[in-house]
Design a protein around this motif. Structure first.
Motif, PDB file in Angstrom:
ATOM      1  N   GLU A  48       0.819  -1.392  -0.031  1.00 28.41           N
ATOM      2  CA  GLU A  48      -0.080   0.061  -0.031  1.00 28.41           C
ATOM      3  C   GLU A  48       0.853   1.110  -0.182  1.00 28.41           C
ATOM      4  OE1 GLU A  48      -3.241   2.122   2.728  1.00 28.41           O
ATOM      5  OE2 GLU A  48      -2.770   0.399   3.020  1.00 28.41           O
ATOM      6  N   HIS A  63       2.351   2.026  -3.675  1.00 31.20           N
ATOM      7  CA  HIS A  63       1.373   2.140  -4.406  1.00 31.20           C
ATOM      8  C   HIS A  63       0.590   3.670  -4.206  1.00 31.20           C
ATOM      9  CE1 HIS A  63       1.964  -1.990  -5.418  1.00 31.20           C
ATOM     10  NE2 HIS A  63       1.793  -1.703  -6.776  1.00 31.20           N
ATOM     11  N   THR A  64       0.707   3.857  -2.929  1.00 33.08           N
ATOM     12  CA  THR A  64      -0.150   4.942  -2.642  1.00 33.08           C
ATOM     13  C   THR A  64       0.693   6.242  -2.387  1.00 33.08           C
ATOM     14  OG1 THR A  64      -2.020   3.510  -1.928  1.00 33.08           O
ATOM     15  CG2 THR A  64      -2.098   5.850  -0.945  1.00 33.08           C
ATOM     16  N   TYR A  65       1.794   6.133  -1.529  1.00 29.26           N
ATOM     17  CA  TYR A  65       2.446   7.261  -0.836  1.00 29.26           C
ATOM     18  C   TYR A  65       3.757   7.218  -1.479  1.00 29.26           C
ATOM     19  CZ  TYR A  65      -1.083   6.823   2.796  1.00 29.26           C
ATOM     20  OH  TYR A  65      -2.496   6.827   3.105  1.00 29.26           O
ATOM     21  N   ILE A 106       4.270   9.849  -4.708  1.00 26.76           N
ATOM     22  CA  ILE A 106       3.975  11.211  -4.478  1.00 26.76           C
ATOM     23  C   ILE A 106       4.793  11.901  -4.989  1.00 26.76           C
ATOM     24  CG2 ILE A 106       3.131  13.110  -2.972  1.00 26.76           C
ATOM     25  CD1 ILE A 106       1.609  10.935  -1.458  1.00 26.76           C
ATOM     26  N   HIS A 117       0.791  18.156  -1.479  1.00 25.25           N
ATOM     27  CA  HIS A 117      -0.059  16.675  -1.500  1.00 25.25           C
ATOM     28  C   HIS A 117      -0.629  16.674  -0.282  1.00 25.25           C
ATOM     29  CE1 HIS A 117      -1.732  12.918  -2.934  1.00 25.25           C
ATOM     30  NE2 HIS A 117      -1.608  12.438  -1.699  1.00 25.25           N
ATOM     31  N   ARG A 140      -6.251  13.893   4.031  1.00 22.32           N
ATOM     32  CA  ARG A 140      -4.876  12.760   3.637  1.00 22.32           C
ATOM     33  C   ARG A 140      -3.885  12.656   4.604  1.00 22.32           C
ATOM     34  NH1 ARG A 140      -3.695  15.097  -2.441  1.00 22.32           N
ATOM     35  NH2 ARG A 140      -5.637  14.384  -3.650  1.00 22.32           N
ATOM     36  N   PHE A 167      -2.589   9.105   6.292  1.00 22.34           N
ATOM     37  CA  PHE A 167      -1.309   8.713   6.004  1.00 22.34           C
ATOM     38  C   PHE A 167      -0.631   8.293   7.541  1.00 22.34           C
ATOM     39  CE2 PHE A 167       3.230   9.628   6.364  1.00 22.34           C
ATOM     40  CZ  PHE A 167       3.787   8.512   5.553  1.00 22.34           C
ATOM     41  N   PHE A 191      -2.241   5.098   8.672  1.00 21.36           N
ATOM     42  CA  PHE A 191      -1.367   3.808   7.715  1.00 21.36           C
ATOM     43  C   PHE A 191      -0.010   3.828   8.563  1.00 21.36           C
ATOM     44  CE2 PHE A 191       2.178   3.753   4.833  1.00 21.36           C
ATOM     45  CZ  PHE A 191       2.120   2.487   4.099  1.00 21.36           C
TER      46      PHE A 191
END
Length: 972
Positions: free
Chosen positions: A687, A690-692, A695, A711, A717, A721, A724
């Motif tokens: 994750e 792919h997500t962070y 950026i 961002h 957001r 994070f 996570f």
């Protein structure tokens, strides 16, 4: 209206809902008048009046009431005094009445008639304790006595609950003479609502009211929590003080404990039903629930001076329970010393509490006590009432009400079905109340457990285990560790193999290495569970070859005929108590307890994280033992324990279905292999990749920082994070070091650096390094060579010149904005107390930060406003230098602060100076305005006139803001 205002968005609505729930609001000025000074905790006039009203014939005049007030004010300012304050609220204290020439009970409140009590609430409660001064957000009083404090934070403060909790801790340190009376506290920033008991400041004792109450908006949460009748009940019925190894502790019961108590009381009052089973999982406070029920039964006049029997099945638990009852303050407690003594107590129609072990009912005559107001609370009911003992117990007390308590799931065997049959016949589902393992994990009452099988060459011989342990018929549904011990005594091959010197030496070496690599770096402690008492001694001697001897200690029962090598490890009661106390404390030895039976039930040490298991166990015994490591823990430094670990040397966890004879739905989620954590870590890393990590892909240095900061300007957001990364970090903390982590390490470091960047930029008030767990903090220190956001050095002066240098630095605009905001925050923190005009500059900077984060302004506009703010700061510094006599004039600094607050609010410099000159004289004339209500009123008049003179339209709001600013400087 901005939602970032603590007062408008959180505090004021809370006060409004409190008044709608039944509390009378008292403005701060009026509350101070009623208190007669900042160093007085009570609404004095209210307390004196209510003492006379609630105690007719006892407190007959104001002079007698004043005597009570003096006694309350003289209480010790610590937890011991807090218990005494609670005893006053409970009506347990007395006062001498001259007319009667005897002591009479004293009532400070009347929980049975709430309408006879007076409920007040005030805000901005200033309390002075010696040289220190605190300002609590909201304080609640019953009959003039402060009982509850609530700290509120702005809804937008990400760390609001943590900051509020830190404030509560600070109040205990700085104003204990106020906290000695307060019994409860709550923390809220609108979204979250937590509560706890004062003088119980462990994070694990902080409870989530939103989760416990269920869904609902802020109004519903506040009104349900603050309902006056509920607050009275919690204060008088659901607070407990007890001594644990000699140390006084305090708890407030949680909703599942309150629910069970109420259901048991209802069952006790039901003439048609005489049985009930309370099934509350291990670690959920079952003992405190039992003690509360016992107390409520004795105090309830409906039960006409009853007898309450507390039945346990182990000598150690009997002593613990008896000591708890004494510590809680029960006056009529009888410990049955023998079968004969128990028979005498029952035959003599003894009232109050009787504590006994179940075996003392053996051969008890029938119909020994036939009263209906006899209540029997049976601990560990799944093993206490099996066979003839249960028949003797129930035959001796034919009309008693029997309530069984169990902390483990009911097993599928005949033994387990018997528990339902004995206690559950009056309830269709088989139990009166249930609090499952899954519920306790979801509520945070316990943490999930993970297991790890030791290397194959260290695991017990599987054939010997199969032949001598798993095949033992009497272990089907085993509920007692003594049964396990009897089987192991006969399993000669197995026990000899387990205690083989070569094997013990290898396991000791493994444990020492594992403890140093995995457990100690997290700040936790461990149990090593040996096959028997001799095995404990063998492990101690082997472990001492690898670790300092003071790191570990043996805790075993003493036998009269023990050989010399066992007698060396016998402990006196005092010595064992000291070891148990030290084990609970971080940084103190011992760090490893070596046990085989003692401490495997009833011992609660939240810092215990790892259990090295080298004793065959199963069913209830296994679940009870491993539950020692399922207590949540959080250190004062923020170290969080989110799981417990069992390292298995006997292969029990090779087949969980076999080891635990319970329905899978009851034990589901209790214990999982460490592989489940590895799978979760890999999933989280995917994750993150792919997500962070994309950026800032393709960017380096300040460009990467700018991309990330831009961002994450969206607060949702950022919070996603943070959530996570915290989970990722917690799993990393448990797994590290492990070769499995190596392919993930570089990306994990990048995510940690991203977390550090965002925290340092968006939350400058939070020390970033302290927010990391220990192992992550280590790799950040080792591998994060440069920070993307300016990390200031303590070697140079903070001020306008340095800020101008940052403003002119070759950096992207977004990075500049955050560097400047961070440095302005540091400047205000460092010098705001000595130069309070900086606080107003800090307020302006905070407003720019908020608007920038919420995208009301872009980076160029933010830089223009910060540029102007720095220019004003430089002008203020220069003028302060030119007026070199400020330090020599006692009130010039306050006047200078007024001047600069006005200039920052667009008042011309010469007009602001006029007001400042006027106010310097006023501050000199009324120097005690912060503590003296009359002087504050006179000072306000002077400020009103001065502001009118320069044509300010809203003089009241501006005056409040200026005086609040000056108070903050004093409190800083």
């Amino acid at each position: 209206m901005s939602i970032s205002s603590e007062r408008r968005t959180v505090q004021n609505p809370l006060l409004r809902y409190a008044t709608e729930a039944g509390w009378t609001y008292v403005p701060p000025d009026e509350a101070l008048r009623l208190r007669s000074g900042e160093d007085k905790p009570f609404l004095h006039a209210v307390l004196v009046e209510q003492l006379q009203r609630l105690n007719p014939g006892v407190v007959t005049h104001a002079t007698k009431a004043e005597e009570v007030v003096r006694r309350l004010q003289a209480l010790r300012a610590d937890i011991e005094g807090n218990r005494e304050a609670w005893e006053y609220l409970k009506g347990l204290k007395t006062i001498f009445v001259e007319a009667d020439r005897r002591e009479r009970n004293l009532r400070l409140l009347d929980p049975d008639r709430p309408e006879d009590n007076r409920f007040h609430v005030t805000d901005e409660f200033v309390f002075r304790s010696g040289a220190r001064r605190i300002r609590a957000d909201v304080v609640f009083f019953i009959n003039g006595i402060p009982v509850l404090v609530i700290e509120t934070k702005a809804a937008t403060r990400l760390e609001g609950i943590a900051e509020a909790f830190d404030q509560i801790r600070r109040y205990h340190a700085e104003a204990p003479d106020l906290l000695v009376h307060l019994q409860l506290f709550a923390l809220t920033h609108l979204v979250q609502f937590f509560y706890g008991a004062t003088w119980s400041l462990s994070r694990k004792m902080l409870f989530n009211w939103r989760e416990e109450h269920g869904s609902g908006d802020f109004e519903t949460l506040v009104k349900s929590f603050l309902a006056p009748r509920r607050v009275m009940r919690v204060l008088t019925e659901y607070i407990l003080f007890a001594r644990k190894d000699g140390e006084l502790t305090k708890v407030v019961l949680r909703p599942h404990q309150m629910r069970a108590t109420e259901r048991v009381l209802a069952r006790a009052h039901d003439p048609q039903k005489r049985r009930g089973l309370i099934w509350h999982t291990q670690g959920s406070g079952k003992t405190y629930t039992m003690l509360t029920i016992a107390r409520r039964l004795l105090e309830d006049p409906r039960f006409e001076n009853p007898t309450v029997l507390l039945i346990v099945d182990r000598n150690e638990l009997e002593q613990q329970l008896f000591q708890n009852l004494e510590a809680i303050g029960f006056s009529r407690v009888h410990l049955a010393l023998s079968k004969r003594h128990l028979r005498e107590l029952l035959a003599a129609d003894t009232r109050g509490i009787i504590v006994s072990m179940i075996h003392k009912f053996d051969d008890m005559p029938a119909d020994l006590c036939t009263r209906h107001n006899v209540f029997v609370l049976v601990d560990e009911a799944h093993r206490s009432t099996g066979g003839d003992l249960g028949n003797y117990l129930m035959g001796a007390l034919p009309n008693a009400t029997f309530i069984g308590f169990t902390g483990t799931p009911i097993d599928r065997t005949a033994h387990g079905k018997g528990t339902f049959k004995t206690f559950g016949t009056d309830d269709p589902q088989g139990y009166l109340d249930k609090y499952s393992i899954r519920e306790s994990i979801e509520d945070g009452t316990t943490v999930p457990l993970h297991y790890q099988l030791a290397p194959n060459d260290l695991i017990a011989d599987r054939e010997a285990m199969e032949r001598e342990f798993w095949a033992a018929a009497e272990l089907e549904g085993v509920a007692d560790i003594e049964e396990i011990n009897r089987v192991l005594d006969r399993a000669v091959t197995l026990t000899n193999m387990l205690k083989n010197p070569e094997r013990v030496a290898k396991i000791a070496a493994f444990v020492a290495d594992h403890f140093k690599q995995y457990v100690q770096p997290m700040g936790y402690k461990a149990f090593l569970v040996a096959p028997d008492r001799e095995g404990c001694v063998l492990y101690k001697e082997a472990l001492d070859r690898h670790l300092p001897s003071e790191w570990s200690a043996v805790v075993i029962s003493a036998g009269h005929n023990d050989p010399a090598h066992l007698k060396r490890y016998h402990l006196s009661e005092d010595a064992e108590r000291r070891l148990r106390q030290a084990f609970r404390k971080p940084g103190e030895n011992p760090q490893i307890f070596i046990v085989t039976e003692k401490l495997l039930t009833g011992y609660d040490a939240p810092i215990l994280y790892c259990m090295y298991l080298d004793k065959p166990m199963r069913d209830h015994v296994l679940l009870q033992a491993i539950a020692r490591v399922n207590r949540p823990y959080e250190s004062e430094q923020g170290q969080r324990k989110t799981t417990g670990l069992i390292v298995d040397f006997v292969g029990i966890f090779d087949n969980l279905e076999r080891a635990l004879a319970f329905d899978s739905q009851d034990v589901s989620g209790v214990v999982q292999g460490i592989d489940a954590l590895k799978a979760r870590f890999a999933q989280l890393m995917d994750e993150g990749r792919h997500t962070y990590l994309p950026i800032a892909a393709g960017e380096v240095g300040d460009k990467a920082a700018e991309a990330l900061l831009e961002h994450f300007r969206d607060k949702d957001r950022r919070e996603a994070f943070y959530q996570f990364f915290r989970e990722l970090e917690e799993v990393y903390e448990i797994l590290s070091p492990d070769p499995f982590l190596r392919p993930h390490l570089n990306d994990y470091q990048r995510l940690a650096e991203m977390y550090r960047l965002l925290r340092a930029s968006y939350e400058p008030h939070i020390p970033v390094d302290k927010s990391f767990l220990r192992k992550t903090a280590t790799i950040v220190q080792q591998h994060t060579h440069t920070s993307l956001v300016h990390e200031p050095s303590a070697t140079y002066e903070i001020g306008a010149a340095m800020l101008m240098a940052l403003l002119n630095a070759e950096q992207p605009d977004t990075v500049k904005v955050f560097n400047l905001l961070k440095e302005l925050y540091r400047l205000v923190e460092a010098k705001g107390h000595s130069a309070p005009y900086l606080l107003s500059i800090g307020e302006r900077a905070e407003e720019i930060r908020r608007r920038f984060e919420e995208r009301q302004i872009e980076s160029q506009e933010a830089l223009r406003e910060l540029n102007e703010l720095i220019r004003q700061l430089r002008a203020a510094e220069e003028e302060r230098r030119q007026r070199g006599d400020l330090a020599a004039r006692p009130h010039a600094e306050q006047a200078f602060t007024v001047e600069w607050w006005l200039r920052l609010h667009n008042i011309a410099p010469e007009r602001a100076k006029e007001v400042a000159d006027t106010m310097e004289a006023a501050f000199a004339e009324f120097p005690h305005w912060m503590s003296d209500r009359r002087q504050e009123g006179e000072l306000r008049k002077c400020l009103y006139k001065a502001l009118f003179a320069i044509s300010v339209s809203d003089v009241v709001a501006w005056t409040n803001a200026i005086l609040d600013l000056l108070r903050r400087a004093t409190d800083a």
